[in-house]
Design an enzyme around this catalytic site. Structure first.
Site, PDB file in Angstrom:
ATOM      1  NE  ARG A  94      11.441 -22.915  20.002  1.00  0.00           N
ATOM      2  CZ  ARG A  94      11.882 -21.711  19.671  1.00  0.00           C
ATOM      3  NH1 ARG A  94      12.464 -20.949  20.592  1.00  0.00           N
ATOM      4  NH2 ARG A  94      11.759 -21.262  18.434  1.00  0.00           N
ATOM      5  CD  GLU A 108       7.315 -19.625  26.660  1.00  0.00           C
ATOM      6  OE1 GLU A 108       7.292 -18.742  25.768  1.00  0.00           O
ATOM      7  OE2 GLU A 108       8.321 -20.319  26.914  1.00  0.00           O
ATOM      8  CG  HIS A 164       9.899 -16.618  25.251  1.00  0.00           C
ATOM      9  ND1 HIS A 164       9.359 -17.750  24.695  1.00  0.00           N
ATOM     10  CD2 HIS A 164      11.024 -16.362  24.536  1.00  0.00           C
ATOM     11  CE1 HIS A 164      10.112 -18.162  23.689  1.00  0.00           C
ATOM     12  NE2 HIS A 164      11.135 -17.329  23.570  1.00  0.00           N
TER      13      HIS A 164
END
Length: 321
Positions: free
Chosen positions: A229, A258, A277
């Site tokens: 994370r 993000e 990601h």
């Protein structure tokens, strides 16, 4: 008749496998982008992620199988906190191989300075960089020993690294890990580590555990990799640390915030690798195969009253052991 809703891309032979496993069920096929509340509210079983905003007032829902390993955003929803809540299961165990290989690949790229050679190639420069180092004989710390962490630990061990790990629950260390520690030992471990890999879910205990203070404890030759994370790393502090030589390099597949804002200083750090990601996407061949197999098995388990694999503990957001 049990109504099943899936946002997974079942097609061809795998669609036939699902329909054989749920032969007496009514199955609705859709996608995560096209799913509606009207579809969700009729389902007793959902296979695949749906937007969290649709998961409310669903008296028929009894089981949700996620296609993501991370479940914390779902576990905290009121529907999973209520009495007689639906069973929530994640895809933990499906992404470990592909993400661990990304982590090792990122370390090798940064260690061997392949990113600089790539830049030189575009400038048509035949120019040697600094002498490269190796993984073998170095120390690696894995923070978070779930499926991803275990696969990363195995690969770093195979490369000849001495592997240490931090794990929430303390059990005997596997053969490829020299020592297993609690999170409280992080500060004492960091000064000895050459590589630090994070594969943590989000929790109050893991928020910004890599920050200005913990970065200052690390070796100036250390390489940091985060695939868990983004909130586990203070990205502002990391950019400052990279620009001032506090650590050697970092690879981030997740950031906080993000997406990483276009004006964030991390983009311009010489020894940073930032990916969107993408180290483990469900449509990649290896995890997709495992997610589909997990979903079909759990569909059968649900119908037969058998235990559901990878059930999530909604109090912690982690998979139950």
């Amino acid at each position: 008749m049990i109504k099943v809703l899936t946002t997974l891309e079942f097609e061809g032979a795998i669609k036939e496998q699902l329909e054989a496993a749920a032969k007496d069920c009514s199955i609705t096929y859709t996608t995560q982008d096209a799913v509606t509340y009207d579809m969700v509210k009729e389902a007793e079983v959902i296979l695949g992620n749906v937007p969290t905003g649709l998961l409310h007032d669903l008296p028929k829902l009894r089981f949700l199988q996620l296609d993501s390993a991370g479940a914390d955003n779902y576990a905290k929803l009121p529907i999973f906190q209520q009495e007689n809540a639906p069973v929530l299961a994640n895809a933990s165990g499906c992404y470990g191989v592909t993400i661990a290989e990304f982590m090792v690949g990122a370390i090798l790229m940064l260690l061997r300075r392949l990113h600089h050679y790539r830049d030189n190639m575009h400038q048509h420069l035949w120019e040697r960089e600094e002498l490269p180092d190796v993984i073998s004989g170095k120390k690696a710390l894995i923070i978070g020993m779930g499926d991803i962490g275990e696969n990363f630990a195995k690969r770093m061990n195979a490369f000849g690294a001495e592997v240490y790990a931090i794990r929430r629950t303390q059990t005997a260390a596997p053969e490829y890990v020299k020592e297993l520690h609690p999170l409280e030992d992080l500060s004492s471990l960091l000064p000895e580590m050459d590589f630090v890999g994070l594969s943590l879910p989000q929790s109050p205990q893991t928020m910004k555990i890599i920050n200005k203070e913990t970065l200052a404890l690390m070796k100036p030759t250390a390489i940091l990799v985060n695939v868990g994370r983004g909130t586990a790393v203070d990205c502002d502090a990391l950019a400052e640390a990279l620009n001032h030589g506090v650590i050697k390099a970092a690879a981030l597949d997740v950031t906080d915030p993000e997406p990483l804002p276009a004006d964030h200083p991390l983009w311009d750090c010489e020894n940073a690798l930032i990916t969107p990601h993408s180290s483990g996407l469900k449509r990649q061949a290896d995890p997709f195969k495992k997610i589909i197999a997990r979903s079909i098995r759990n569909m059968e388990n649900y119908l037969n009253g058998a235990p559901i694999e990878s059930t999530v503990d909604v109090k912690t957001g982690y998979r139950k052991l």
